[in-house]
Design an enzyme around this catalytic site. Sequence first.
Site, PDB file in Angstrom:
ATOM      1  N   ARG A   1       0.827  -1.201   0.000  1.00 36.68           N
ATOM      2  CA  ARG A   1       0.000   0.000   0.000  1.00 36.68           C
ATOM      3  C   ARG A   1       0.871   1.266   0.000  1.00 36.68           C
ATOM      4  O   ARG A   1       2.020   1.237   0.429  1.00 36.68           O
ATOM      5  CB  ARG A   1      -0.919   0.016   1.227  1.00 36.68           C
TER       6      ARG A   1
ATOM      7  N   LYS B   1      -8.993  -2.020   0.124  1.00 29.50           N
ATOM      8  CA  LYS B   1      -8.832  -1.122   1.260  1.00 29.50           C
ATOM      9  C   LYS B   1      -9.630   0.167   1.061  1.00 29.50           C
ATOM     10  O   LYS B   1     -10.077   0.789   2.034  1.00 29.50           O
ATOM     11  CB  LYS B   1      -7.359  -0.813   1.490  1.00 29.50           C
TER      12      LYS B   1
ATOM     13  N   HIS C   1     -11.228  -3.595  11.796  1.00 29.36           N
ATOM     14  CA  HIS C   1     -10.142  -4.208  11.035  1.00 29.36           C
ATOM     15  C   HIS C   1      -9.753  -5.478  11.781  1.00 29.36           C
ATOM     16  O   HIS C   1      -8.871  -5.475  12.637  1.00 29.36           O
ATOM     17  CB  HIS C   1      -8.954  -3.250  10.927  1.00 29.36           C
TER      18      HIS C   1
ATOM     19  N   SER D   1      -1.819  -5.862   9.423  1.00 26.47           N
ATOM     20  CA  SER D   1      -1.263  -6.879   8.546  1.00 26.47           C
ATOM     21  C   SER D   1       0.012  -7.453   9.151  1.00 26.47           C
ATOM     22  O   SER D   1       0.868  -6.731   9.652  1.00 26.47           O
ATOM     23  CB  SER D   1      -0.956  -6.262   7.180  1.00 26.47           C
TER      24      SER D   1
ATOM     25  N   LYS E   1      -3.925 -12.314  11.707  1.00 24.93           N
ATOM     26  CA  LYS E   1      -5.387 -12.340  11.613  1.00 24.93           C
ATOM     27  C   LYS E   1      -5.873 -13.493  10.742  1.00 24.93           C
ATOM     28  O   LYS E   1      -6.760 -14.245  11.119  1.00 24.93           O
ATOM     29  CB  LYS E   1      -5.926 -11.020  11.037  1.00 24.93           C
ATOM     30  N   THR E   2      -5.287 -13.604   9.551  1.00 20.45           N
ATOM     31  CA  THR E   2      -5.726 -14.645   8.617  1.00 20.45           C
ATOM     32  C   THR E   2      -5.398 -16.026   9.152  1.00 20.45           C
ATOM     33  O   THR E   2      -6.241 -16.930   9.178  1.00 20.45           O
ATOM     34  CB  THR E   2      -5.069 -14.439   7.242  1.00 20.45           C
TER      35      THR E   2
ATOM     36  N   ASP F   1     -10.421 -10.138   7.411  1.00 21.37           N
ATOM     37  CA  ASP F   1      -9.815  -8.803   7.394  1.00 21.37           C
ATOM     38  C   ASP F   1     -10.698  -7.676   7.928  1.00 21.37           C
ATOM     39  O   ASP F   1     -10.225  -6.841   8.675  1.00 21.37           O
ATOM     40  CB  ASP F   1      -9.363  -8.460   5.976  1.00 21.37           C
TER      41      ASP F   1
ATOM     42  N   ARG G   1       1.442 -12.450  -1.702  1.00 21.59           N
ATOM     43  CA  ARG G   1       0.037 -12.653  -1.308  1.00 21.59           C
ATOM     44  C   ARG G   1      -0.652 -13.657  -2.218  1.00 21.59           C
ATOM     45  O   ARG G   1      -0.245 -13.881  -3.358  1.00 21.59           O
ATOM     46  CB  ARG G   1      -0.732 -11.331  -1.415  1.00 21.59           C
TER      47      ARG G   1
END
Length: 532
Positions: free
Chosen positions: A60, A200, A219, A239, A243-244, A258, A324
């Site tokens: 990003r 995003k 988030h 990130s 989380k994932t 997410d 990713r």
Amino acid sequence: MKKFRVNPNKRLEDQGITGASAVYYNLLEPALIEAAVKRDEGQIGLGGAFLASTGAHTGRSPKDKFVVRTPSVENTVWWENNAPMAPDAFDRLYDDMLAHIKGRELFVQDLYGGADPTHRLDVRVVTELAWHGLFIRHMLRRPEASELEHFAPEFTIINCPSFKADPARHGCRSETVIALNFDRKLILIANTAYAGENKKSVFTLLNYLLPEKGIMPMHCSANHGIDNPDDAAVFFGLSGTGKTTLSADPTRILIGDDEHGWSDKGIFNFEGGCYAKTINLDAEAEPEIYATTHRFASVVENMVYDPDTLELDFTDDSLTANTRVAYPLDAISNASDTSLGGVPRNIIMLTCDAFGVLPPIARLTPAQAMYHFLSGFTSKVAGTEQGVTEPQPTFSTCFGAPFMPRRPEVYGKLLQQKIARFGSECWLVNTGWTGGAYGTGSRMPIKATRALLSAALDGSLSTVAFRRDPNFGFDVPVSVPGVADVLLDPRRTWEDPNAYDAQAAKLIAMFAENFAQYVPFIDDEIRQAAIG
């Protein structure tokens, strides 16, 4: 290529977007892959995954993100965190982008942001890259074909990586720009092929719109118990904090990885897919996520692979550490069919502590939960943003400051109200370093993290003994089955306890300095929970 169904009264021409050589509406996955390959945007990998490269932008670009400053949002946007753009500069950017795309092929996807039909957002995504259409088709929620005949976009995203902005003319910082205009209901993205900017941007929209409905945008990832949607848990975190990985627990049902909303009915996923990091992805530790990298229509982003065999190299970060894979939720066998869950019983705040100070898990009072939520301490992991090459300690309020258009207190008060109303249990989980800081210690063992989370979610952690942490004041378990006792006391994991004490003092001071900005906006109970 087939031009799939679209509301005949809502074509691009009706929005003033004209002159494209061809417009392809709502192509399905095979057609999008076919188009991407024909246009030399990437190639088909093993199992039919699409292998894409995003070029110079492999993460990003938060410093290039802008909100158009109009009277309707003047008093509600957090301008210290969201760079303003003048309306006339946005208008010039829009006109120049429309002129630039004339004569080009465009790919349109009409999608939903939000699994709850009551609160979802109808979004049109216009891209010049076919594989971006494939990516966002995974990431957002796909209407049925019959729904497309009546689809009317509330917001439109136009993504044009080949267009370079002019800072002097367009009021931006560089040739790259992400500009959001709430009045015109438009988002413009230019000079970046990093696909994550698309999704995003939708999160930023929802994070602004939903609080007006009393809905807490988060988030976070989320899951719930098998056959028990009311046993829901959310996992806040930036990130790279897990989380994932941690929400994809085979013993629970995955709601999403997410972004979610929390209404009075419960939680709902914003997305229709997952966007998982693949660097050092292990087939044994995370078999289902690993399998998606060889699944038809998955989008594999910025991974190095053998040009002859097409075998992916999961350890090569020469392009970026932010490799990713994007895939639909149904690629995960235990994913929820509805992407809905009840009110969360457990709230997990994930942090990646590069100082090696925080314990692997701690129980938080509601006031401490608010303190850590507003603090949002973690470490930016290599590759997630442009220029980040190693973990950097940072405070990202609400565990997602780059996507928060409103002031942190708005989200903090919403969370405080919901915890008070529903009595959710709160935990702080450190997936960062133990035995020393980054460069000396090692990453927290994922097996230990999973064991501690399982104990928290099934309630067994409430039966063990706790100690009060002398530095942060929260409760830390003394002993948990399946986890080495020494790991639960980070000071004991350091070879030099005095060095740990010095590091802890440094981190405490950083917390106190950061939190000073919120003191005028919080109540006494949260103020007393602050450290320093």
